[in-house]
Each structure stands twice: as C-alpha cells, then as structure tokens.
Design an enzyme around this catalytic site. Structure first.
Site, short mmCIF file in Angstrom:
data_model
loop_
_atom_site.label_atom_id
_atom_site.label_comp_id
_atom_site.label_asym_id
_atom_site.label_seq_id
_atom_site.Cartn_x
_atom_site.Cartn_y
_atom_site.Cartn_z
N CYS A 157 3.78 12.89 -14.69
CA CYS A 157 4.78 12.81 -13.61
C CYS A 157 5.90 13.83 -13.81
O CYS A 157 6.87 13.84 -13.08
CB CYS A 157 5.38 11.41 -13.51
SG CYS A 157 6.31 10.89 -14.96
N HIS B 165 18.28 22.09 -12.25
CA HIS B 165 18.51 21.55 -10.90
C HIS B 165 17.98 22.49 -9.83
O HIS B 165 17.40 22.06 -8.83
CB HIS B 165 20.01 21.31 -10.69
CG HIS B 165 20.54 20.14 -11.45
ND1 HIS B 165 21.86 20.05 -11.82
CD2 HIS B 165 19.95 19.02 -11.90
CE1 HIS B 165 22.05 18.91 -12.47
NE2 HIS B 165 20.91 18.27 -12.54
#
Length: 565
Positions: A497, A200
């Site tokens: 991606c 994160h």
C-alpha cells in the site's frame, strides 16, 4: 500570469536534467515558477514601547490564526492526500512551540515580523537537526512564515500563480498549500530541485495524475517561460527540446494514458492471474471519488484526518460516523483500515507526545498506544461500531509494528471486537520477522515509503539522498520479497500500500514476487491495472527475478523495462 525566476544563466537547449521519477507520463510546456515570497526583512534595531507590546502580540496571534483558518478551509474543500497534508500544515501553523517563541520575542520588544522570522529560524534549525520526518516540515514552516508575514504586512497571500496556458511548475520545493490547490488542466507537470519520492509534492502529484520528477539537478537554472519536456517515467527534464520530437513523445504517452483510461478491472495479468487493485483514501469524500474508478476496494484507509486540528480525542460515535462513510462508499467490498499513525510530524494535542531528539525513530504509530491505551481501544471500538452500522466488515492493520509481541497484542484487541487483524510492514525488523508475525495476524500490508526510509537510513525528504529512498532500491525490494515469501508459506495475503504500488512498472514486478493486492492513489488505479493487463504472470516473475539480481535502483528499473517494456 505572474511568475518569477532566479536563474543566473540559461541552460543550453537540449540539455537533459536528471532526477528521481515519481509519476509516469510526459508533458511539454513552458515553465512557471512560484511567485516572489513577501519581503521578510524587518527592522531588527526597532524596539516596541512597553505599551505597544500587548497589541502587537494580538496582531501576531490574529495573523497566525487567519493563516491556519485559510489552510483548514482548503483542507475541508480538498479530499484525499491534499486534505490530509493541508490539515497537518494548519496544525503546524497553530503549533504552541513556535507561536510561543514568537510571542515571547514580541513581549521582549521585537516587532511581530522580526519575531516571526526569528522563531521560525529557530524551529527550522531544530527540525533540520532532528532529521527524518521532522526535517520534512522545514518547507512547511517556511511556507507558514511567508503567509503570516504577508498577513502582517497586508500583502497578498503567497503561492503558485495561475497560468494562462498549460504549464509545467518548476520550483526548489513546493509546500502542501501550493500543491494541494493545483488545477491539473493548467499545471500539467511538476519538477522540483528538492524532495523525494514520498514528499508531499510527490504524493499530491500522484493524486492529480500529472507527471512529476523530484531532486532534479540543475533545475534552478531553467528560467520561467522556457519550453521543457518532463518525462515522469525516465525521471528527466529536457530543456528546450526539438519541438516535433517532444510532441511525439507526449502523443505516445497520451495514447498509453487513453488505454489506461479504458481499463475497467478487475485487476489481473494478461493470462488471468488475479491481483486486486485497490485505492488509498483518507476520508469519505476520497472514498466516494475512488469508487468512480475500477478500484476493487480500499487497501489503505488513513484515519489520521479526524484526529488532526482537534484539542480533544474524538468520541467513539464521532469516529464511527467518519469510518462508516468509507465503508458505505465501498459497500460489500474490501476495506483495510489503518489505525492511527500519528506522532513524529503529526503530533496529537491530546496524546502527551514527549519531546524527542529523533521523532521519526520515536513514539509514533502503534507505539502511541503504550502510554495511551484507551486511544487505540476507542478507535477499535469505533471501527467495530462502523462495521455494525454498515454491515461491511473491514480488515484492520496497525502501523509501525516491529515485533511479534506487538502484533500478538494488537491482534488480540481486534479479535475481541470481531475485527480481522493485520499489520503494516514498514520497519525492517518486521520484514525479517514476518514469519513469526504471521502466526498472530491474518494479513500483512507493506508500506514501502517508510520501509525505504528505515532500510536505507535516509531522510526521505533529502534531495541529496532521494536515490536512496527510491522504492526500486534492491535492498528494499529484497525485504519486500522476503515478506511475500513468508505470506505464501503461511497461506496468508500480503499487499503493498506504499507509493511503490502506484508505479505501473513496479506493480508488475511486485506481482511477479507474489503480492496479492496493490493499493494506490485513486488517480493511479487505472494506470496500474492497465499495465498489469498487458503482461503475463511469467513476464512479471522474470522481471522480479531480474530486479532482485541487480545492485542499484537504476539497474533494477532498467532490468524491469527490458522484460516488461
């Protein structure tokens, strides 16, 4: 400014600490550290009287609900990756598992603080043993515990201090609630002892556009206030460097950033070879923000956000309204929608997820549709509805495809609704079978985050294994190259991606392999496009060949630098 530090001995000036590079750039500033978390201690000998227990359960329930509400509010005020990770943490704060474990302890006579500690410890141990994506949530669980205990004790909410001057935030690890709210003009770089290139912290650092290095050995011994230089390209933290040299390095990085800021697209090498540079988004707000960059479209629209924090599946109309916002933001441009990638660390309350010993290898992504076929059908209906409303026809791809049969079934459902089907290549089996999969779908998109984790059999949140989940690993890039060759043979586009596409140097290598598009966080779009514009296709191809001949991530990065500069 209030900050704390727990180093036991100073690190010598000029010491260079090594970690895993995440976001390129150089910054020189004093260290700040997260504030001291609340005292978690509780009187374990105390036992609540029978008549006090119901009130204590209510006090605990209210505290947990308050913490979850604050996180949801922050998620609503954020956008992109920050919004998604905050929403996921808010969901975890209201998870019935640990809440029920704490409530049971209170009903048995334990005070709320002690019950919270014991319940979180129980689930931390459980998640750690599970490994994979579940182990990633350990930091989030501990952060939730600190916030709930602070609420119970009437203390200020814990978190990162707001510095008085531009500073570099160093920590063992950072929870989503800490990183999501950072001001990039005051926190100018991040460095952590733990974490990996897809943690994160790393994802939000990319969104903020600030240099970031993770898994830094020796970082815990660097005291608050120490001047350090973080180099997010080399993956180093230099302690108390010579000031003039540090400022020169920062100035050079700023010049490169200024060149990138002037890049206006479209994506192409210096000799005119076109490579679409796209943006990753999570919602309409993120898409509108990305539209302010030269991004030529959306290469990854993560649709999980509208499914989190809800007890029931959103209706087709509700979903269509959300999807239409993204399609409208990029009206007339390419938009690639990824169907629901839930499960594992993002469980859905309404999908009946089973308890799994290893959720990262369990029912997630497209596999959820096996037991919930209407979930996928409704989502595809909503995407088709959004396309009809906006007149923008999206491409649609499924996550966690592992077999050609899965790809064929998904493609049929898409074509029934007039949608262009594709799949994510995240599982090594899919890369190996890319030629077969391409018989059924119109495009492929490589998700390097999960592909690295599954290829290297390494928890992407493990600091000890962070070098293994580096997207520069030759084994990962070999699978990427294999997938691209299959696309070229079939005459079908293959994009990237994953976070690898946000690394300007690696983006050039991927271009040399033959990738047709690169999709990254909006903050990375200009940097990727500007770097591509400085090199020729021949250089990219030479760099790709050199990288594929190496035996380690460090060698691969060095080989690319030697060719591309």
């Amino acid at each position: 400014m209030t900050a704390t530090s727990s180093p036991t001995s100073p690190t010598a000036a000029g010491t260079v600490l090594h970690g895993v590079p995440v976001v390129a750039g150089v910054q020189y500033a004093p260290v700040i550290r997260p504030g001291t978390p609340p005292d978690l201690s509780a009187d374990t000998t105390a036992e609540l009287a029978e008549g006090e227990r119901a009130d204590e359960v209510q006090r605990f329930t209210d505290a947990a609900a308050t913490v979850a509400a604050r996180l949801r509010e922050r998620a609503g005020n954020a956008s992109g990756a920050a919004s998604e990770v905050l929403a996921a943490t808010a969901t975890l704060a209201q998870d019935r598992g640990w809440l029920g474990a704490a409530e049971k302890r209170i009903k048995d006579g334990a005070p709320a603080v002690g019950a919270v500690n014991a319940a979180i410890d129980q689930f931390v141990e459980m998640f750690t043993k599970m490994g994979g994506l579940m182990a990633e949530r350990v930091t989030d669980l501990r952060d939730i515990r600190s916030r709930v205990v602070a609420q119970l004790k009437g203390l200020p909410e814990p978190g990162v201090p707001v510095p008085d001057e531009p500073s570099i935030l160093c920590a063992e690890d950072l929870a989503p609630a800490d990183t999501a709210g950072l001001d990039p003009t005051l926190v100018v770089a991040l460095a952590t002892t733990l974490g990996g290139p897809t943690s994160h912290t790393a994802i939000i650092a990319r969104q903020l556009g600030i240099p970031c290095v993770v898994a830094v050995t020796g970082l815990d011994d660097v005291a608050s206030g120490t001047m350090v230089m973080v180099d997010g390209t080399l993956g180093t933290v230099t302690v108390a460097p010579e000031e003039a040299a540090a400022r020169d390095a920062v100035a050079a990085a700023e010049r490169a950033a200024a060149e990138a800021a002037n890049w206006s697209g479209p994506g192409a090498t210096a000799d005119g070879h076109a490579v679409a540079v796209l943006a990753n988004v999570q919602d309409g707000a993120a898409a509108r923000s990305a539209r302010e960059t030269p991004a030529e479209g959306v290469g990854l629209f993560r649709t999980e956000l509208c499914f989190l924090n809800t007890d029931a599946e959103p209706t087709v109309d509700e979903q269509a309204t959300i999807y239409a916002e993204v399609l409208e933001a990029f009206d007339g441009k390419k938009v690639v929608v990824r169907t629901l990638d839930a499960g594992s660390d993002k469980p859905l309350k309404f999908a009946g997820h089973p308890d799994e010993a290893n959720p990262a290898l369990g029912v997630r992504g497209i596999r959820i549709a096996e037991n919930n076929p209407n979930l996928l059908a409704h989502q595809l209906d909503a995407i088709a509805e959004a396309a009809g409303r906006t007149g923008n026809q999206p491409w649609v791809m499924a996550p966690m495809i592992a077999t050609a049969d899965e790809a064929e079934r998904f493609a049929a459902k898409c074509r029934e609704r007039g949608l262009t089907p594709g799949v994510m290549i995240e599982v090594p089996a899919a890369a190996l079978l890319a030629e077969k999969i391409l018989e059924h779908v119109d495009f492929l998109s490589i998700g390097t985050n999960d592909l690295a984790q599954y290829t290297m059999a390494a928890d992407r949140m493990s600091a000890d294994l962070a070098t293994l989940t580096d997207p520069w690993q030759p084994a990962v890039l070999a699978l990427v190259a294999m997938t691209i060759r299959a696309g070229q043979a079939a005459g079908k586009p293959v994009g990237v991606c994953g976070e690898a596409a946000a690394d300007p140097l690696l983006a050039c290598v991927l271009t040399g392999m033959g990738v047709t598009s690169l999709s990254a966080a909006a903050a990375a779009v200009r940097g990727v496009g500007a770097k591509l514009a400085q090199v020729t296709l021949k250089q990219c191809s030479e760099a790709a060949a050199a990288v594929l001949a190496t035996g380690s991530a460090a060698e691969a990065r060095a080989a690319a630098l030697a060719v591309l500069g």
